[in-house]
Scaffold this motif. Structure first.
Motif, PDB file in Angstrom:
ATOM      1  N   GLY A 687      26.261  37.919  31.362  1.00 44.80           N
ATOM      2  CA  GLY A 687      27.477  37.233  31.796  1.00 44.80           C
ATOM      3  C   GLY A 687      27.297  36.662  33.193  1.00 44.80           C
ATOM      4  N   TYR A 688      28.439  36.264  33.753  1.00 52.96           N
ATOM      5  CA  TYR A 688      28.403  35.576  35.039  1.00 52.96           C
ATOM      6  C   TYR A 688      29.522  36.093  35.921  1.00 52.96           C
ATOM      7  CZ  TYR A 688      25.502  32.321  32.381  1.00 52.96           C
ATOM      8  OH  TYR A 688      24.540  31.767  31.594  1.00 52.96           O
ATOM      9  N   PHE A 689      29.255  36.041  37.241  1.00 49.63           N
ATOM     10  CA  PHE A 689      30.265  36.276  38.263  1.00 49.63           C
ATOM     11  C   PHE A 689      30.575  34.934  38.932  1.00 49.63           C
ATOM     12  CE2 PHE A 689      28.543  40.736  38.492  1.00 49.63           C
ATOM     13  CZ  PHE A 689      29.686  41.333  37.984  1.00 49.63           C
ATOM     14  N   ILE A 690      31.852  34.746  39.321  1.00 52.45           N
ATOM     15  CA  ILE A 690      32.287  33.499  39.990  1.00 52.45           C
ATOM     16  C   ILE A 690      32.880  33.869  41.335  1.00 52.45           C
ATOM     17  CG2 ILE A 690      33.796  31.477  39.849  1.00 52.45           C
ATOM     18  CD1 ILE A 690      33.719  31.742  36.828  1.00 52.45           C
ATOM     19  N   GLU A 691      32.490  33.100  42.350  1.00 55.35           N
ATOM     20  CA  GLU A 691      33.063  33.249  43.677  1.00 55.35           C
ATOM     21  C   GLU A 691      33.652  31.908  44.125  1.00 55.35           C
ATOM     22  OE1 GLU A 691      30.176  34.791  46.358  1.00 55.35           O
ATOM     23  OE2 GLU A 691      30.313  36.848  45.598  1.00 55.35           O
ATOM     24  N   LEU A 703      36.038  36.309  42.017  1.00 60.66           N
ATOM     25  CA  LEU A 703      37.229  36.083  41.184  1.00 60.66           C
ATOM     26  C   LEU A 703      37.257  36.986  39.961  1.00 60.66           C
ATOM     27  CD1 LEU A 703      37.426  32.182  41.293  1.00 60.66           C
ATOM     28  CD2 LEU A 703      38.478  33.851  42.818  1.00 60.66           C
ATOM     29  N   ASN A 704      36.131  37.480  39.514  1.00 61.78           N
ATOM     30  CA  ASN A 704      36.130  38.315  38.304  1.00 61.78           C
ATOM     31  C   ASN A 704      35.241  39.529  38.534  1.00 61.78           C
ATOM     32  OD1 ASN A 704      33.853  36.459  38.223  1.00 61.78           O
ATOM     33  ND2 ASN A 704      33.361  37.409  36.250  1.00 61.78           N
ATOM     34  N   PHE A 705      35.708  40.666  38.014  1.00 64.34           N
ATOM     35  CA  PHE A 705      34.917  41.902  38.066  1.00 64.34           C
ATOM     36  C   PHE A 705      34.384  42.258  36.679  1.00 64.34           C
ATOM     37  CE2 PHE A 705      37.685  42.076  41.733  1.00 64.34           C
ATOM     38  CZ  PHE A 705      36.806  42.411  42.747  1.00 64.34           C
ATOM     39  N   ASP A 706      34.949  41.669  35.647  1.00 67.33           N
ATOM     40  CA  ASP A 706      34.400  41.766  34.295  1.00 67.33           C
ATOM     41  C   ASP A 706      33.597  40.509  34.030  1.00 67.33           C
ATOM     42  OD1 ASP A 706      35.659  44.185  33.888  1.00 67.33           O
ATOM     43  OD2 ASP A 706      37.474  43.232  33.095  1.00 67.33           O
ATOM     44  N   LEU A 707      32.408  40.694  33.468  1.00 68.78           N
ATOM     45  CA  LEU A 707      31.511  39.565  33.260  1.00 68.78           C
ATOM     46  C   LEU A 707      32.135  38.527  32.338  1.00 68.78           C
ATOM     47  CD1 LEU A 707      28.084  41.387  32.866  1.00 68.78           C
ATOM     48  CD2 LEU A 707      28.939  40.154  34.856  1.00 68.78           C
ATOM     49  N   ILE A 708      31.891  37.256  32.661  1.00 62.51           N
ATOM     50  CA  ILE A 708      32.317  36.136  31.814  1.00 62.51           C
ATOM     51  C   ILE A 708      31.144  35.789  30.906  1.00 62.51           C
ATOM     52  CG2 ILE A 708      33.041  33.728  31.800  1.00 62.51           C
ATOM     53  CD1 ILE A 708      34.338  34.209  34.514  1.00 62.51           C
TER      54      ILE A 708
END
Length: 1144
Positions: A687-691, A703-708
């Motif tokens: 998955g991915y993390f977004i800042e 913005l997310n702590f659960d992987l996208i």
């Protein structure tokens, strides 16, 4: 058994006829004399001879027991003095004893029997139970009163069985390892209710002479009467002649007489009474009786002589109760008054009890046959032979059929079915045969007979060893069968196999075969441990055969021990990798590691290969991405070659993705997409993390702590008008990649309005309406801007110079007949949103109004009549135009009052038809009826309202809830299009005080006004205030009420029955049971139970008189209740039948 000798035996072995001394010269009475010496100190010492020694009063006692004429039973010998029991006078032995009347309970009675000392015997009694309701009672006695039930143990066992098919009870008494003192008279008694039956029987224990051991104490013997004791004479002589009373009394009256006359030593009196001389009865038939015992050698002749007082009386001889007939064996002679029976050629079968009957009188004797010793006539001779030969030892004895015993080295030779030794007898010759001799048969053999022994030495030697085929050296592949064989003579010689000096034992894998001259060793699957020097040693010989076995094994790589799927090894970059792989091969193989075409040496710095023992290893100190690939292992030895490959997978964090793209930007949101990284680190992307950050700021916010999982996302909660940048991190199982390059800066704008539609068109105006944007950002909403342009041009004209807050607007000043396009923009502090446009152009023209056309047919022209809700239609409100085939109803300006049911009636002469049209004019709904604050807790407020009274002739589609701080009274929308009439507003600021208002909504839009809460909701700062609801205590009191009534019941006489019911009452009720309306109190036939409202009445063994109406009444302070039932008691054998007793 000791051998008794007859009295007055002459030196030549013939019996001498003698007459016992008597005082009056009359013939002697029949008498058995028993001379017993006191028991020795050692109980196990045998009695050497029953012949009396000296008439010493201290060392020998003589006891005479008078026998009646019929004292000899029909079977067996009467050579024992039976135990009489304590208190029974000897002269009263044959007196009848009173007992209950006998009946025929015993179908099979126990019979008298004989058993040798140490033997077992069983007495059986059977009782038929066909007419008995229960098991009868049985008792076993010895003598008169000794109950054997208390004597059971290792020598006496009582057993009872019952056969259900034949209905017979079987009672058994087992006497185990009988002793000499077990002999005597026994009795079996069976009782059932008022019935009684008994049977007496005798037990004779062989090995006794004159019943010596009857005087010794034992487990089953009443020997107190015969023990040798010296008792002091009683000084006190009773005044009454107790002797005469005891003589004439019955044995069961002894204790009563002793109690009456104050006699304390009853047993002493009885012993003294036995010593009183008896008046001997004179025999009327015999002048001289048989001697008590006779002895004769085996094969000899014996004469039994009796002298008759009356020569004319008829005389009969008996052997063990069986009458003897004249024969060459038995010869009868008459000499005056003497009657002689001669027994010729005596053998062991003649050892028995003999009796002679003269009229009603009998006399008896016992004959003992003495065997002569068996002598060895010809002894066995020494034998010397070789193995596998036949050995036969021969010996001749003096008598045919004699019993002999063969011994080897002092141990008896086994002669069973599976024994190597065979014994046979031919007349006086006895043989010991060994068919297949072995060296173990060497030894001293002897034969034992009663009259002597003979022995001889047997020597068994080996035959010379000859080797026909020697063992051969062998080379075998690992896992293949290994076979070694040799041939030697003699063929029956066993041998042992050795490997490297260790004895080989056969098992599931190793098979050792010996057939005649051939000896084989077979190993099914050879292993490396099977290599070595093999030796075969024939048993008994010093020679041996030897061969060498060499096991070779092709090289193998054992990758299965790694337990890696698909032989793939995964390691994280930067870690150390060491692969240890087991290998095998005999001899040890040469190992080469390769990656591609490059050979990995053992001297490498970072990557090296090593081999030692049965393992080879690959070591990479610091793994890198370039180390990923296939590694090949090559093994070679003289047995072959083997290869294997291992895949090494070095995993790492992925590369950063490319800079993300922001294609769509909303009021406080935007949509963002990106491409996956080019290198995923050899591990799937999880998955991915977004800042995100503001462009002017340097602080990135995750913005997310659960992987996208996808490569796109929608960013929310941004401030309109503020430029932002975003970046992406890729994540795999190893870790998080470096961040991507930031996206291009983007600025959120407000969302466009929604649901733009045309509301009204006139010849100069166009009215449009819309709904607010779906989301309103943090900048809020200042108003709307309405623009239009002529179709075909792109010149947009702003219709409203000032922003409008309403969602409905009328564009004026239009030319009739033109077509225009309309769009609406939402405006806030961030600027104008994207426009919402109508899909089609609007034609500006005069609108006639609402019309409805209804077609019909009929001839002649039908008459048309319109009514509304049953009333005529006013022409000023609604216009109607009729033609030959249709009717048009037209409403120019529709109002709410025009709603209703319109009915059109068409009439042709007498024919009428109608049509009903329901017209509903919809409008904006009214506000909700009332809005109240139901509860406030924490940062939450619960609101409740009711539906509006005026729904605008359209269903309510939702509600819009707004809040306002009491300080500013600026209204903010909390939620739109909400369908329920209750809601909880969350995330309120602690310390603020809020008002709330609610708009209702239908298909036309929101209500023009909203309903506001009368009270405000204060969000308190301190603690949590909970409003405790008030509850009204429930009154559980109630009068008794039966939840389960009594049920009519049928009962069987003699079997317990129960009546059950249940009730509910509060407070607790009192329970009363009644029969025929009479209260049941303290009646032992009834038991009453009450547990948690369940009432039970138990009637014990009811009779027909217990039938009737039973009632159960429950009473408490609030009332009472009663239930009834009927009980009917039937007979046991059926409904209404009379009782019948069945057998148990």
């Amino acid at each position: 058994m000791p051998e008794p000798t007859k009295k007055d035996e002459t030196p030549n072995g013939q019996p001498a006829e003698s007459v016992a001394p008597e005082s009056n010269g009359a013939p002697p009475l029949p008498e058995i004399s028993l001379e017993v010496s006191p028991p020795p100190d050692d109980d196990a010492a045998p009695v050497s001879s029953p012949t009396p020694q000296a008439d010493d009063a201290n060392s020998l006692k003589k006891l005479s027991v008078e026998l009646p004429n019929d004292s000899v039973p029909a079977t067996g010998r009467k050579d024992s003095v039976w135990s009489l029991g304590e208190g029974q006078a000897p002269e009263e032995l044959d007196k009848p004893v009173d007992s209950p009347p006998l009946s025929t309970l015993l179908t099979e009675k126990p019979q008298s029997g004989t058993v040798p000392v140490g033997g077992d015997i069983t007495f059986v009694a059977k009782v038929e139970a066909k007419d008995l309701l229960r098991k009868p009672t049985i008792k076993w006695f010895k003598g008169k009163w000794m109950d054997l039930a208390s004597k059971t143990g290792k020598h006496l066992q009582l057993k009872e069985t019952f056969d259900r098919i034949t209905k017979i009870h079987t009672f058994e008494m087992h006497i185990i390892k009988a002793k000499e003192n077990y002999a005597g008279n026994y009795r079996c008694e069976v009782t059932y209710k008022d019935k009684f039956d008994s049977c007496s029987f005798d037990l004779e224990v062989k090995g006794l002479f004159k019943q010596q051991s009857a005087l010794y104490a034992g487990e089953l013997d009443f020997s107190a009467l015969l023990k040798h004791r010296e008792h002091k004479q009683q000084d006190d002589t009773p005044e009454v002649d107790v002797w005469e009373i005891l003589k004439n009394a019955r044995p069961d009256e002894y204790e009563k007489i002793a109690f009456t006359y104050g006699i304390t030593d009853l047993r002493g009196l009885l012993r003294r009474m036995k010593k009183i001389p008896k008046e001997e009865k004179k025999s009327e038939a015999f002048a001289k009786k048989l001697e008590p015992a006779y002895q004769v050698d085996k094969g000899g002749k014996i004469r039994l002589v009796v002298d008759l007082a009356d020569p004319t009386v008829e005389l009969k001889w008996y052997k063990n109760g069986q009458e003897i007939r004249p024969s060459p064996k038995y010869i009868f002679e008459h000499k005056g008054t003497q009657r002689i029976m001669v027994i010729n050629n005596c053998n062991m079968n003649d050892d028995a009890a003999y009796s002679v009957a003269a009229g009603d009188e009998k006399c008896a004797t016992e004959l003992f046959v003495k065997e002569s010793p068996v002598k060895i006539v010809k002894g066995i001779e020494p034998v010397k032979t070789t193995v596998n030969e036949r050995i036969e030892l021969e010996c001749e004895v003096s008598e045919e059929g004699a019993q002999v015993k063969w011994m080897k080295n002092g141990v008896e030779v086994p002669t069973g079915v599976r024994s190597r030794y065979r014994v046979k007898c031919e007349g006086t010759k006895h043989y010991l045969v060994i068919d297949d001799a072995s060296r173990e048969d060497t030894g001293t053999y002897s034969i034992m007979a009663t009259g002597g022994t003979s022995e001889a030495h047997v020597q068994v030697d080996l035959k010379p060893l000859k080797i026909h085929m020697d063992l051969q050296d062998a080379t075998v592949l690992l896992g293949k069968p290994l076979k070694l064989h040799c041939e030697i003579y003699p063929g029956n010689v066993p041998g042992r196999w050795y490997r490297n000096g260790q004895l080989i034992q056969p098992n599931d894998r190793i098979n050792i075969i010996h057939r005649n001259k051939v000896h084989r060793l077979e190993i099914q699957a050879s292993s490396l441990h099977d290599a070595g020097e093999y030796t075969f040693v024939p048993e008994g010989y010093s020679q041996s055969l030897a061969a060498k076995v060499h096991i070779i094994d092709p090289p193998r790589v054992h990758l299965e021990s790694l337990n890696f799927p698909d032989n793939t090894v995964t390691i994280v970059a930067g870690n150390k990798l060491r692969l240890e792989i087991p290998i095998s091969g005999e001899p040890a193989p040469r190992v080469v590691w390769m990656k591609g075409e490059r050979v990995i040496l053992d001297s490498g710095h970072r990557v090296r290969a090593e081999t030692y023992g049965d393992q080879t290893s690959l070591t990479i100190d610091v793994t890198e991405r370039e180390d990923t690939g296939n590694y090949k292992i090559v093994l070679q030895n003289e047995a072959g070659e083997a290869t294997a490959s291992i895949k090494v997978k070095v995993v790492d964090i992925p590369d950063p993705p490319e800079a993300p793209l922001v294609p769509v930007v909303g009021g406080d949101w935007c949509s963002m997409t990106w491409e996956p990284p080019k290198y995923d680190g050899a591990s799937p992307i999880l998955g991915y993390f977004i800042e995100r950050k503001k462009k002017q700021s340097s602080r990135w916010m995750r913005l997310n702590f659960d992987l996208i999982k996808e490569t796109s996302s929608e960013l929310k909660k941004m401030i309109e008008g503020v430029p932002y940048e975003a970046r992406v991190f890729a994540v795999n199982a190893i870790g998080v990649s470096k961040p991507s390059e930031p996206s291009k800066a983007f600025t959120p704008l407000g969302d466009e309005p929604t649901m733009l539609v045309v509301d009204d068109v006139t010849d100069t105006t166009v009215t449009v309406k819309w709904r607010p944007p779906e989301t309103i950002g943090a900048a809020g909403l200042d108003g709307y801007l309405v623009e239009y342009c002529i179709e075909g041009t792109n010149d947009w004209v702003v219709s409203n110079k000032e922003l409008t807050e309403k969602t409905r607007y009328t564009i004026t000043g239009l030319s009739p007949g033109c077509k225009i396009l309309v769009r609406v923009k939402a405006v806030n502090a961030a600027g104008e949103s994207a426009p919402r446009s109508l899909q089609h152009a609007i034609l500006v023209k005069e609108v006639i109004g609402e019309l409805c056309v209804v077609c019909f047919i009929g001839k002649p022209r039908p008459k048309v009549i319109w009514t509304k809700n049953g009333q005529p239609i006013e022409p000023s409100h609604v216009s109607i135009r009729n033609t030959d085939c249709d009717s048009i109803i037209f409403i120019r300006k529709a109002e709410r009052s025009h709603s209703g049911k319109y009915e059109m009636t068409v009439q042709v002469e007498n024919h009428v038809d109608t049509a009903i049209i329901d017209i509903q004019i919809v409008d904006l709904p009214g506000p909700p009826h009332s809005v109240t604050i139901e509860d406030v807790w924490g940062g939450n407020v619960a609101l409740v309202w009711t539906s509006p009274a005026d729904c605008g002739n359209a269903p309510i589609t939702g509600y819009t809830i707004q809040k306002a701080d009491k300080k500013t009274m600026e209204w903010y929308t909390c939620i739109e299009h909400y369908h329920r009439t209750c809601i909880t507003i969350t995330d309120l600021v602690v310390g603020n005080e809020y008002f709330f208002r609610i708009f209702s909504e239908n298909m036309c839009g929101l209500s023009e006004t909203a309903t506001q809460t009368k009270k405000s909701a204060l969000i308190v700062k301190e603690g949590l205030q909970v409003k405790n609801p008030e509850y009204i205590n429930h009154d559980f009191k109630e009068a008794p009420k039966f939840t389960q009534p009594l049920i009519n019941t049928f009962a069987v006489a003699g079997y317990n029955t129960t009546l059950n019911c249940s009730f509910r009452a509060n407070p607790r009720a009192k329970v009363i049971w009644m029969k025929n309306k009479i209260i049941i109190v303290d009646d032992p036939r009834y038991r009453m139970f009450s547990n948690q409202g369940v009432c039970t009445l138990e009637i014990r063994k009811p009779s027909p008189y217990d039938g009737g109406v039973y009632s159960c009444k429950a009473i408490n302070d609030l009332g009472e209740a009663q239930v009834d039932c009927k009980l009917e008691v039937k007979g046991q054998c059926g409904m209404g039948a009379s009782p019948v007793c069945l057998p148990g």
